[in-house]
Write an enzyme that holds these catalytic residues in place. Structure first.
Site, PDB file in Angstrom:
ATOM      1  N   MET A   1      -4.628  -6.521  -7.132  1.00  0.00           N
ATOM      2  CA  MET A   1      -4.118  -7.543  -8.057  1.00  0.00           C
ATOM      3  C   MET A   1      -5.188  -8.545  -8.503  1.00  0.00           C
ATOM      4  O   MET A   1      -4.853  -9.673  -8.881  1.00  0.00           O
ATOM      5  CB  MET A   1      -2.927  -8.269  -7.418  1.00  0.00           C
ATOM      6  CG  MET A   1      -1.759  -7.348  -7.073  1.00  0.00           C
ATOM      7  SD  MET A   1      -1.163  -6.359  -8.462  1.00  0.00           S
ATOM      8  CE  MET A   1      -0.272  -7.607  -9.381  1.00  0.00           C
ATOM      9  N   ARG A   2      -6.444  -8.160  -8.488  1.00  0.00           N
ATOM     10  CA  ARG A   2      -7.496  -9.012  -9.049  1.00  0.00           C
ATOM     11  C   ARG A   2      -8.042  -8.350 -10.302  1.00  0.00           C
ATOM     12  O   ARG A   2      -8.270  -7.120 -10.303  1.00  0.00           O
ATOM     13  CB  ARG A   2      -8.672  -9.215  -8.061  1.00  0.00           C
ATOM     14  CG  ARG A   2      -8.294  -9.714  -6.689  1.00  0.00           C
ATOM     15  CD  ARG A   2      -7.466 -10.966  -6.691  1.00  0.00           C
ATOM     16  NE  ARG A   2      -8.101 -12.104  -7.337  1.00  0.00           N
ATOM     17  CZ  ARG A   2      -7.467 -13.223  -7.634  1.00  0.00           C
ATOM     18  NH1 ARG A   2      -6.174 -13.355  -7.349  1.00  0.00           N
ATOM     19  NH2 ARG A   2      -8.108 -14.222  -8.211  1.00  0.00           N
TER      20      ARG A   2
ATOM     21  N   GLU B   1       5.573   6.773  -9.081  1.00  0.00           N
ATOM     22  CA  GLU B   1       4.153   6.473  -8.853  1.00  0.00           C
ATOM     23  C   GLU B   1       3.626   7.308  -7.696  1.00  0.00           C
ATOM     24  O   GLU B   1       2.511   7.830  -7.739  1.00  0.00           O
ATOM     25  CB  GLU B   1       3.964   4.979  -8.546  1.00  0.00           C
ATOM     26  CG  GLU B   1       4.268   4.074  -9.722  1.00  0.00           C
ATOM     27  CD  GLU B   1       4.119   2.594  -9.381  1.00  0.00           C
ATOM     28  OE1 GLU B   1       3.213   2.237  -8.615  1.00  0.00           O
ATOM     29  OE2 GLU B   1       4.916   1.791  -9.896  1.00  0.00           O
TER      30      GLU B   1
ATOM     31  N   HIS C   1      -0.532   1.856 -13.163  1.00  0.00           N
ATOM     32  CA  HIS C   1       0.115   0.689 -13.773  1.00  0.00           C
ATOM     33  C   HIS C   1       1.595   1.007 -13.986  1.00  0.00           C
ATOM     34  O   HIS C   1       1.928   2.091 -14.483  1.00  0.00           O
ATOM     35  CB  HIS C   1      -0.549   0.359 -15.112  1.00  0.00           C
ATOM     36  CG  HIS C   1       0.042  -0.845 -15.770  1.00  0.00           C
ATOM     37  ND1 HIS C   1      -0.214  -2.124 -15.315  1.00  0.00           N
ATOM     38  CD2 HIS C   1       0.890  -0.967 -16.812  1.00  0.00           C
ATOM     39  CE1 HIS C   1       0.455  -2.980 -16.072  1.00  0.00           C
ATOM     40  NE2 HIS C   1       1.141  -2.312 -16.976  1.00  0.00           N
TER      41      HIS C   1
ATOM     42  N   GLY D   1       0.775  -1.234   0.000  1.00  0.00           N
ATOM     43  CA  GLY D   1       0.000   0.000   0.000  1.00  0.00           C
ATOM     44  C   GLY D   1       0.807   1.285   0.000  1.00  0.00           C
ATOM     45  O   GLY D   1       0.332   2.303   0.509  1.00  0.00           O
TER      46      GLY D   1
HETATM   47  C1  GRF Z   1       2.764  -0.706  -7.808  1.00  0.00           C
HETATM   48  O1  GRF Z   1       3.934  -0.856  -8.551  1.00  0.00           O
HETATM   49  C2  GRF Z   1       1.613  -0.570  -8.752  1.00  0.00           C
HETATM   50  O2  GRF Z   1       1.906   0.145  -9.894  1.00  0.00           O
HETATM   51  C3  GRF Z   1       1.356  -2.001  -9.073  1.00  0.00           C
HETATM   52  O3  GRF Z   1       1.490  -2.674  -7.855  1.00  0.00           O
HETATM   53  C4  GRF Z   1       2.406  -1.970  -7.044  1.00  0.00           C
HETATM   54  C5  GRF Z   1       1.731  -1.683  -5.739  1.00  0.00           C
HETATM   55  O4  GRF Z   1       2.628  -1.214  -4.778  1.00  0.00           O
HETATM   56  N1  GRF Z   1       0.124  -2.166  -9.743  1.00  0.00           N
HETATM   57  P1  GRF Z   1       2.079  -0.627  -3.411  1.00  0.00           P
HETATM   58  O5  GRF Z   1       1.179  -1.678  -2.770  1.00  0.00           O
HETATM   59  O6  GRF Z   1       1.326   0.627  -3.722  1.00  0.00           O
HETATM   60  O7  GRF Z   1       3.301  -0.379  -2.587  1.00  0.00           O
END
Ligand code: GRF
Length: 198
Positions: free
Chosen positions: A92-93, A176, A111, A14
């Protein structure tokens, strides 16, 4: 001022969720109303609870691939939180078209690639294998097609000669954490003009 309500869905640690929560203060037009996961042990849930945000979990495993029934449970706490915006942050679903349609135009995803390149998994390894000079991340509106939908922002990193998938992932993740809050703020103000960070 009445704030837009944001629900965040995650599966892991997270760190993007934390970046979003930390951004929603002061004159930000939105506040988090719920953080949800498909895994009750997800580290992100504990971090959200420690910040005083309501959390919920619906474990996908008992549903054994029956996405529709899983989503029928997932949507209950989500609807109860009355979100104006739903942010997928490492969730992740894969979601069905029926689920996505209910939040069309107000569900975002981050993403770890420069879409439309490298939809799906292992994006950092794929960028390295392709010999790309640049890589990065994308925030987009969620539509029924995986990692598709209108692009709301992208952030770029240079690929370095010594990069491994993990090193590259770590640099992209930092981007991100800048990009997602910037896009969410703008989106909550009703502005969908794409943001480009480098
Ligand atoms: C991130 O790299 C996001 O882009 C991908 O999963 C990862 C999640 O990381 N879809 P976090 O749980 O926000 O640390």
């Amino acid at each position: 001022m009445s704030h837009k309500k944001v629900a965040i869905l995650l599966s892991g640690g997270g760190s993007n969720m934390v970046a979003l929560l930390d951004s929603m203060t002061g004159d930000h037009p939105a506040r988090a109303s719920l953080v949800m996961s498909n895994d009750s042990e997800a580290g992100g849930l504990k971090k959200a609870a420690a910040r005083g945000i309501a959390t919920a979990a619906v474990d996908h495993r008992p549903f054994k691939g029956d996405r529709a029934t899983f989503e029928a449970e997932l949507i209950k706490p989500l609807i109860a939180a009355e979100p104006d915006i739903v942010c997928l942050a490492g969730f992740m679903r894969v979601l069905t078209a029926d689920f996505v349609t209910q939040f069309q135009g107000r569900m975002l995803n981050i993403h770890p690639s420069l879409l439309p390149k490298y939809k799906g998994l292992h994006t950092h390894a794929r960028a390295l294998e392709a010999g790309d000079a640049h890589h990065g991340c994308t925030v987009h509106e969620v539509t029924a097609a995986l990692d598709d939908g209108p692009i709301l922002g992208q952030a770029t990193v240079d690929v370095l000669p010594e990069d491994t998938p993990d090193l590259l992932a770590a640099r992209v993740l930092k981007k991100e954490h800048m990009l997602y809050p910037a896009v969410l703020r703008r989106f909550a103000q009703g502005d969908r003009t794409p943001i480009l960070l480098s």
